[in-house]
Design an enzyme around this catalytic site. Structure first.
Site, PDB file in Angstrom:
ATOM      1  N   LYS A   1       0.642  -1.537  -0.140  1.00 54.34           N
ATOM      2  CA  LYS A   1      -0.435  -0.111  -0.559  1.00 54.34           C
ATOM      3  C   LYS A   1       0.513   1.475   0.035  1.00 54.34           C
ATOM      4  CE  LYS A   1      -1.538   3.048   1.996  1.00 54.34           C
ATOM      5  NZ  LYS A   1      -1.495   4.151   1.302  1.00 54.34           N
TER       6      LYS A   1
ATOM      7  N   GLY B   1       5.924   4.574   8.575  1.00 48.72           N
ATOM      8  CA  GLY B   1       5.967   6.088   8.126  1.00 48.72           C
ATOM      9  C   GLY B   1       5.637   6.834  10.162  1.00 48.72           C
ATOM     10  N   SER B   2       4.175   7.187  10.416  1.00 55.16           N
ATOM     11  CA  SER B   2       4.787   8.115  11.180  1.00 55.16           C
ATOM     12  C   SER B   2       4.690   7.311  12.378  1.00 55.16           C
ATOM     13  CB  SER B   2       3.756   9.201  11.357  1.00 55.16           C
ATOM     14  OG  SER B   2       2.195   8.477  10.826  1.00 55.16           O
ATOM     15  N   THR B   3       5.474   7.591  13.680  1.00 56.06           N
ATOM     16  CA  THR B   3       4.724   7.396  14.938  1.00 56.06           C
ATOM     17  C   THR B   3       3.264   6.743  15.094  1.00 56.06           C
ATOM     18  OG1 THR B   3       6.942   7.589  15.632  1.00 56.06           O
ATOM     19  CG2 THR B   3       5.449   7.363  16.924  1.00 56.06           C
TER      20      THR B   3
ATOM     21  N   GLY C   1       1.438   4.379  13.059  1.00 52.66           N
ATOM     22  CA  GLY C   1       2.943   2.553  13.657  1.00 52.66           C
ATOM     23  C   GLY C   1       1.797   2.262  15.256  1.00 52.66           C
TER      24      GLY C   1
ATOM     25  N   GLU D   1       9.144   0.872  11.341  1.00 48.67           N
ATOM     26  CA  GLU D   1       9.966   1.823  10.743  1.00 48.67           C
ATOM     27  C   GLU D   1       9.359   3.232  11.108  1.00 48.67           C
ATOM     28  OE1 GLU D   1      13.090   1.367  10.426  1.00 48.67           O
ATOM     29  OE2 GLU D   1      12.911  -0.869   9.415  1.00 48.67           O
TER      30      GLU D   1
ATOM     31  N   GLU E   1       9.918  16.199  15.532  1.00 52.03           N
ATOM     32  CA  GLU E   1       9.968  15.340  14.114  1.00 52.03           C
ATOM     33  C   GLU E   1       9.428  16.659  12.941  1.00 52.03           C
ATOM     34  OE1 GLU E   1       8.677  11.748  11.647  1.00 52.03           O
ATOM     35  OE2 GLU E   1      10.590  11.462  11.228  1.00 52.03           O
TER      36      GLU E   1
END
Ligand code: NAP
Ligand code: MG
Length: 476
Positions: free
Chosen positions: A173, A226-228, A231, A248, A379
């Protein structure tokens, strides 16, 4: 471009679904093309295809056959580097130099590297007088691979290549912003012996297609970059069926320059450490920690380099930095720049947008940054550098670790013992010594703390894409 216009499922492109999405060139804001979006329905079809394929011809392939498939794909990527790099540049705003000379060639290398693994995946044997024990490495099954927009094909290759090498089947995706290079890969895969249904690509929204993939009962593993924030959601969704998961996630990586460093190299490394790919790099050295005695000199030289950076059309050879990915990202980066000013940091370069079409932010250097400021803690994922002074080694390590993330770090010094002490003292998945932002298919990469867990690339990928089965044989 018609084959690039929709989901690739079971070896065929769907050019129409219930929704389509305009893919934008961030340098011009023009529509490149419309791509049919996958929703729950297309995810169901793709997962069913991947499940069938995992039991079909693919399961009878030996390592050599899988190796050959990946080598074929690598060669096709090589022979289409220019075309793929152009797609990646038009879709992401990264310079053509970055896409054609660095990233797409690296994609081919990753397929070649893992092709080799397909024939060298071994278990172990132990024995005693009463039993013989073996371990087998078996594919996990159907892997759902969810990737972001900053390195659309490269991040996907980190996952697809090992997944296929070890005999899994996949549903990928891409970010809805950047599906084109992956759809091109799908098209190329049709020229290889990879059976239908082994590689499926479903562009779509994260909240719809991504969520459907994560919650699908026939998906055995999710690998997400992707982003935390996303995640965390994915980890929760994977808990109930105990789905395997690799995450990641984000970073706020410290790049540490000591006064005894080779300053010319360190400043160059600090510059590319943050400004490569417009700062849209998970491991970007977005916190530059500089020893007080050289702080002003480093700021001055870095700011000069940033001010001289040529922004513009990423296809133009003279361009050194293209636009950020989207209007949303532009606004996000600009709001962090405002925040930094409000918090009292000093802008030494950049700090503003370009007055032209496209999502351009000038490379920005903030001095007088306190380690607690938002621009030093969160970030930004854009071309914004926070430069923080430190006193000594312990102080540098303390600042470096005072952050929720732990993805990467850099240390610049001529003193090897100091370099190693700092490398050990900083909690992160990667530490670069007297260099920054280097990647190789054989070197594992991944995060600690809120940067996620699991390692991609290198031999560590074996753990991510195989299950270990222990076999006992009675000899009595
Ligand atoms: P993101 O919003 O987390 O999205 C990443 C991917 O997940 C996209 O394909 C996205 O689709 C999808 N997604 C969103 N919500 C979902 C959900 N509920 N369920 C399943 N999938 C979902 O991140 P991004 O904005 O694309 O990328 C930037 C972030 O990625 C940064 O934080 C960066 O640090 C991180 N990153 C990390 C690494 C690493 O190796 N650690 C590498 C690159 C980037 P949509 O596009 O439709 O939202
Ligand atoms: Mg997103």
């Amino acid at each position: 471009m018609s084959t690039l216009s929709g989901p690739f499922i079971n070896g065929e492109f769907l050019t129409q679904t219930s929704q389509s999405h305009a893919v934008i060139n961030p340098a011009t804001e023009d529509v490149i093309c419309e791509v049919a979006q996958g929703g729950k329905n297309e995810i169901d079809l793709a997962v069913a295809a991947a499940k069938d394929a995992s039991k079909g011809e693919w399961s009878s392939f030996d390592g050599r056959q899988r190796q050959n498939c990946l080598l074929e794909l690598a060669s096709l990527i090589d022979s289409h580097v220019g075309e793929i790099a152009m797609l990646e540049t038009e879709n992401t705003g990264k310079t053509l130099f970055e896409s054609s000379k660095i990233e797409i060639p690296l994609v081919a290398e990753i397929f070649r590297y893992f092709a080799g693994f397909a024939t060298k995946t071994h278990g172990t044997t132990t024995s005693n007088p009463n039993s013989l024990r073996l371990t087998l490495r078996e594919p996990v099954g159907v892997c759902g691979l969810i990737v972001p927009w900053n390195f659309p094909l490269l991040m996907a290759a980190w996952k697809i290549a090992p997944a296929l090498a070890f005999g899994n089947t996949v549903v990928v995706k891409p970010s809805e912003l950047t599906p084109l290079s992956l759809l091109k890969l799908a098209e190329l895969s049709l020229k290889t012996k990879i059976p239908k249904g082994v590689l499926n690509i479903v562009p779509g929204l994260g909240s719809i297609a991504g969520a459907a993939l994560v919650s699908h009962p026939d998906v055995d593993k999710i690998s997400f970059t992707g982003s935390t924030r996303v995640g965390e959601e994915i980890m929760k969704a994977c808990a109930k069926p105990m789905k395997r998961v690799t995450l990641e996630l984000g970073g706020k990586s410290p790049n540490i320059i000591f006064e005894d460093a080779n300053l010319k190299a360190a400043i160059r490394g600090a510059y590319s450490g943050i400004f490569y790919n417009k700062g849209e790099v998970c491991a970007a050295g977005s916190r530059l920690l500089v020893q007080k005695s050289i702080y002003n000199q480093v700021i001055e030289e870095l700011s000069k380099m940033a001010s001289e950076c040529t922004l513009g059309d990423p296809k133009d050879k003279s361009t050194r930095m293209g636009p950020v990915i989207s209007k949303i990202q532009l606004d996000r980066v600009m709001s962090y720049i405002d925040q930094g000013k409000k918090e009292g940091a000093a802008i030494k370069a950049g700090g503003e947008m370009l007055n032209r079409k496209g999502f351009f932010v000038k490379p920005t250097v903030f001095a007088d940054v306190d380690a607690k400021m938002k621009i030093a803690q969160e970030e930004i994922f854009g071309p914004v550098l926070a430069v923080i002074p430190f006193d000594d080694e312990n102080h540098a390590i303390q600042i470096a670790n005072d952050n929720i993330y732990g993805l990467a770090a850099g240390v610049w010094t001529k003193d090897i013992k100091k370099a190693l002490r700092v490398a050990k003292g900083v909690k992160s998945g990667t530490v670069w010594v007297n260099t920054y932002n280097l990647y190789d298919p054989d070197q594992s990469f991944g995060g600690t703390k809120s940067s996620g867990f699991g390692r991609e690339l290198g031999s560590a990928a074996l753990e991510q894409y195989t299950e270990l089965k222990s076999l006992w044989i009675d000899l009595t």
